[in-house]
Design a protein around this motif. Sequence first.
Motif, mmCIF file in Angstrom:
data_model
loop_
_atom_site.group_PDB
_atom_site.id
_atom_site.type_symbol
_atom_site.label_atom_id
_atom_site.label_comp_id
_atom_site.label_asym_id
_atom_site.label_seq_id
_atom_site.Cartn_x
_atom_site.Cartn_y
_atom_site.Cartn_z
ATOM 1 N N ILE A 45 7.208 -1.549 -71.468
ATOM 2 C CA ILE A 45 6.160 -2.555 -71.199
ATOM 3 C C ILE A 45 6.598 -3.903 -71.776
ATOM 4 C CG2 ILE A 45 3.771 -3.253 -71.721
ATOM 5 C CD1 ILE A 45 2.993 -0.346 -71.667
ATOM 6 N N GLN A 46 7.129 -3.881 -72.968
ATOM 7 C CA GLN A 46 7.556 -5.140 -73.597
ATOM 8 C C GLN A 46 8.657 -5.817 -72.768
ATOM 9 O OE1 GLN A 46 9.659 -4.885 -77.328
ATOM 10 N NE2 GLN A 46 9.997 -7.073 -77.110
ATOM 11 N N TRP A 47 9.629 -5.029 -72.290
ATOM 12 C CA TRP A 47 10.715 -5.612 -71.504
ATOM 13 C C TRP A 47 10.218 -6.188 -70.182
ATOM 14 C CZ3 TRP A 47 15.030 -1.277 -71.943
ATOM 15 C CH2 TRP A 47 15.686 -1.423 -73.167
ATOM 16 N N LEU A 48 9.386 -5.416 -69.483
ATOM 17 C CA LEU A 48 8.998 -5.853 -68.133
ATOM 18 C C LEU A 48 7.801 -6.802 -68.162
ATOM 19 C CD1 LEU A 48 9.494 -2.559 -66.064
ATOM 20 C CD2 LEU A 48 11.095 -4.444 -66.390
ATOM 21 N N ALA A 49 7.075 -6.812 -69.269
ATOM 22 C CA ALA A 49 5.921 -7.707 -69.467
ATOM 23 C C ALA A 49 5.166 -7.931 -68.160
ATOM 24 C CB ALA A 49 6.405 -9.040 -70.044
ATOM 25 N N PRO A 50 4.569 -6.870 -67.608
ATOM 26 C CA PRO A 50 3.953 -7.005 -66.279
ATOM 27 C C PRO A 50 2.821 -8.042 -66.269
ATOM 28 C CG PRO A 50 3.323 -4.927 -67.316
ATOM 29 C CD PRO A 50 4.340 -5.544 -68.208
ATOM 30 N N GLN A 51 2.817 -8.871 -65.251
ATOM 31 C CA GLN A 51 1.752 -9.875 -65.080
ATOM 32 C C GLN A 51 0.747 -9.329 -64.091
ATOM 33 O OE1 GLN A 51 2.118 -12.940 -66.786
ATOM 34 N NE2 GLN A 51 3.796 -11.760 -67.693
ATOM 35 N N LYS A 52 -0.472 -9.850 -64.175
ATOM 36 C CA LYS A 52 -1.529 -9.375 -63.272
ATOM 37 C C LYS A 52 -1.071 -9.528 -61.819
ATOM 38 C CE LYS A 52 -6.500 -9.258 -63.228
ATOM 39 N NZ LYS A 52 -6.420 -7.813 -63.300
ATOM 40 N N GLY A 53 -1.213 -8.466 -61.058
ATOM 41 C CA GLY A 53 -0.901 -8.545 -59.627
ATOM 42 C C GLY A 53 0.557 -8.278 -59.296
ATOM 43 N N GLN A 54 1.435 -8.192 -60.289
ATOM 44 C CA GLN A 54 2.840 -7.923 -59.966
ATOM 45 C C GLN A 54 3.009 -6.501 -59.440
ATOM 46 O OE1 GLN A 54 5.362 -8.767 -63.318
ATOM 47 N NE2 GLN A 54 5.895 -10.775 -62.493
ATOM 48 N N GLN A 55 3.934 -6.366 -58.520
ATOM 49 C CA GLN A 55 4.161 -5.042 -57.928
ATOM 50 C C GLN A 55 5.271 -4.325 -58.687
ATOM 51 O OE1 GLN A 55 2.733 -3.397 -54.793
ATOM 52 N NE2 GLN A 55 3.628 -1.837 -56.112
ATOM 53 N N LEU A 56 4.969 -3.122 -59.128
ATOM 54 C CA LEU A 56 5.952 -2.346 -59.878
ATOM 55 C C LEU A 56 6.207 -1.019 -59.176
ATOM 56 C CD1 LEU A 56 6.802 -2.168 -63.314
ATOM 57 C CD2 LEU A 56 5.751 -0.031 -62.671
ATOM 58 N N LEU A 57 7.486 -0.633 -59.123
ATOM 59 C CA LEU A 57 7.840 0.684 -58.585
ATOM 60 C C LEU A 57 8.198 1.584 -59.756
ATOM 61 C CD1 LEU A 57 10.355 0.326 -55.593
ATOM 62 C CD2 LEU A 57 8.197 1.579 -55.595
ATOM 63 N N ASP A 58 7.484 2.700 -59.904
ATOM 64 C CA ASP A 58 7.838 3.668 -60.944
ATOM 65 C C ASP A 58 8.472 4.863 -60.235
ATOM 66 O OD1 ASP A 58 8.080 5.276 -63.146
ATOM 67 O OD2 ASP A 58 5.927 5.663 -63.397
ATOM 68 N N LEU A 59 9.799 4.999 -60.369
ATOM 69 C CA LEU A 59 10.514 6.054 -59.644
ATOM 70 C C LEU A 59 10.809 7.218 -60.583
ATOM 71 C CD1 LEU A 59 12.926 3.891 -57.470
ATOM 72 C CD2 LEU A 59 10.542 4.524 -57.057
ATOM 73 N N TYR A 60 10.623 8.449 -60.107
ATOM 74 C CA TYR A 60 10.675 9.677 -60.920
ATOM 75 C C TYR A 60 9.498 9.603 -61.906
ATOM 76 C CZ TYR A 60 15.494 9.435 -59.193
ATOM 77 O OH TYR A 60 16.623 9.314 -58.402
ATOM 78 N N ALA A 61 8.320 9.468 -61.346
ATOM 79 C CA ALA A 61 7.156 9.049 -62.144
ATOM 80 C C ALA A 61 6.459 10.179 -62.880
ATOM 81 C CB ALA A 61 6.155 8.352 -61.223
ATOM 82 N N GLY A 62 6.746 11.440 -62.541
ATOM 83 C CA GLY A 62 6.098 12.555 -63.232
ATOM 84 C C GLY A 62 4.585 12.451 -63.109
ATOM 85 N N MET A 63 3.907 12.682 -64.226
ATOM 86 C CA MET A 63 2.429 12.672 -64.186
ATOM 87 C C MET A 63 1.867 11.291 -64.485
ATOM 88 S SD MET A 63 1.513 14.541 -67.721
ATOM 89 C CE MET A 63 2.548 14.413 -69.160
ATOM 90 N N GLY A 64 2.746 10.274 -64.559
ATOM 91 C CA GLY A 64 2.269 8.898 -64.727
ATOM 92 C C GLY A 64 2.478 8.334 -66.125
ATOM 93 N N ASN A 65 3.443 8.896 -66.858
ATOM 94 C CA ASN A 65 3.720 8.475 -68.235
ATOM 95 C C ASN A 65 3.998 6.973 -68.345
ATOM 96 O OD1 ASN A 65 4.396 9.000 -71.031
ATOM 97 N ND2 ASN A 65 6.567 8.929 -70.453
ATOM 98 N N PHE A 66 4.703 6.403 -67.351
ATOM 99 C CA PHE A 66 4.935 4.951 -67.344
ATOM 100 C C PHE A 66 3.959 4.239 -66.404
ATOM 101 C CE2 PHE A 66 9.032 6.594 -68.805
ATOM 102 C CZ PHE A 66 9.284 5.767 -69.888
#
Length: 491
Positions: free
Chosen positions: A332-353
């Motif tokens: 989270i610190q590295w990607l510092a997501p901003q409101k509305g940004q689109q993120l792809l979580d690949l190999y996402a499992g049960m949603g840990n990230f």
Amino acid sequence: MAMLGKRRPPRPASNKSGLARQESAKQAPNAETTSDQVLTIERLAHDGRGVGHLPSGKAVFVDQALPGERVEIATHMTRKRFDEAHIRERLSAAPERVTPPCPHFGHCGGCDLQHMSVPAQREHKREVVRELLFRQGISWQGSLDTLKSDSDAYRRRARLGVNVDREGRVLMGFRAQRSHRLVDIASCCVLVPELQALITPLRDVLGSLKSPRDVGHIELLATPDTCVVIVRQLKEQPQDADRWHAFANEQGVALGMRSGRDSAERDSINRDNPERAKSQAGSPELHWVGAPPVLNDILTLPGCESLTLEFSPGDFLQVNADVNQQMVAQVIQWLAPQKGQQLLDLYAGMGNFSLPMAAAGAKVHAVEGSPAMVARLVANAHRHQLPVNGQQADLNSRESVNALLKEIPADAVILDPPRGGAESVCQALAKISAKPHQRPRIAYVSCDPATLARDAAHLMHGGYRIARVVAADMFVHTAHMETLMLLEPPA
Ligand SMILES: C[S@@+](CC[C@H](N)C(=O)[O-])C[C@H]1O[C@@H](n2cnc3c(N)ncnc32)[C@H](O)[C@@H]1O
């Protein structure tokens, strides 16, 4: 900070030893009694074995030997290009050597590095990352910190084999190193305390069974609210079932039984995940004794409400809860997501990230191979009212990956593949035909630094640069590790 030099040909997914390739092996004839040699250990191999050389120049991999030590060895395996040996007598000790905390160390194959101080284990793991990057032509000059837990009793999940020996003694424990032989354990210091406390009662119940031979293995799992014991019963034994029920009542654990023969079914998505394939492939259905427990993992991250992720016993679960939270916080610190940004979580499992990133403001598209886990991820996001879209796809398939990257232009991508890595995804990301500044930032979380290095090289050939690397000591006392890498697109 990372220089990309001449690239060596991509290496296959690493074997555990970090050796270049498997060679045919011969048991050394009478090695125990005849083949004693004195060596100085020069370095550590990736699996933590000491490496020295015979006067002929042939390399020898020596169990539990540390750099700088003089050791008299007994060779137990000879191969064409190297031998494998153990210490017959240690003639000097390295400063990193410590007394192993576990009485079973050296016999049990669960841990390989307990003879090294924990700081030295961590330094070794950082060196492994640097070296594997270097082998791919990447010279990482930047910092390499380690995410770590204060406690070495970290393992919240384990699978204990059960066997009855020739004398009729019931054995319960892990396999010996590089062997199928079961090592009987009376304790295990890397299990979380709740699971450590179950070892003696489990030995007692196994010792009281009429047919202990019909128990294949026992799975243990600790969540923040409950402990789970799942017994693989090879043949139903009603008289023993009562003993298991009494054990569950006394210990206050949730008890599940998988009884009967294995079915032939195989979950194709597990092919790349030998651990899970082993625990799930063909296993008979799970029956709970009493009400099925609700299994939750709870993420408590800085600046965010705690998130509860529900899962099932066969689902992937990061084994070290504390280090996992630090990994999620780091991403989270590295990607510092901003409101509305689109993120792809690949190999996402049960949603840990996925869930924490959505809670931090991103719109998350999560992709996972197992349909059951996609359902879990979607339900977890729904319960927290977070904007996470779940999709099932095989991320080893080039077609699926190309379609996905075309359909969902992402500001950032999280990759958290199994040990085989994410080669198809990285090859596709390296070729993405967006303007450089529109290409996504990538946070890669890896459980095999060899495949991470291979995949990072693909991305660097596509113009990406490594911005940060962090090691995560997820599996203390073993040679396994997680590595986190932030890759930035060209400016
Ligand atoms: C290392 S786990 C990470 C899971 C999750 N990110 C987490 O932190 O809990 C890797 C995940 O990739 C999934 N997986 C394995 N092979 C896959 C494939 N070929 N395509 C898509 N997902 C796959 C597994 O089911 C597993 O959930």
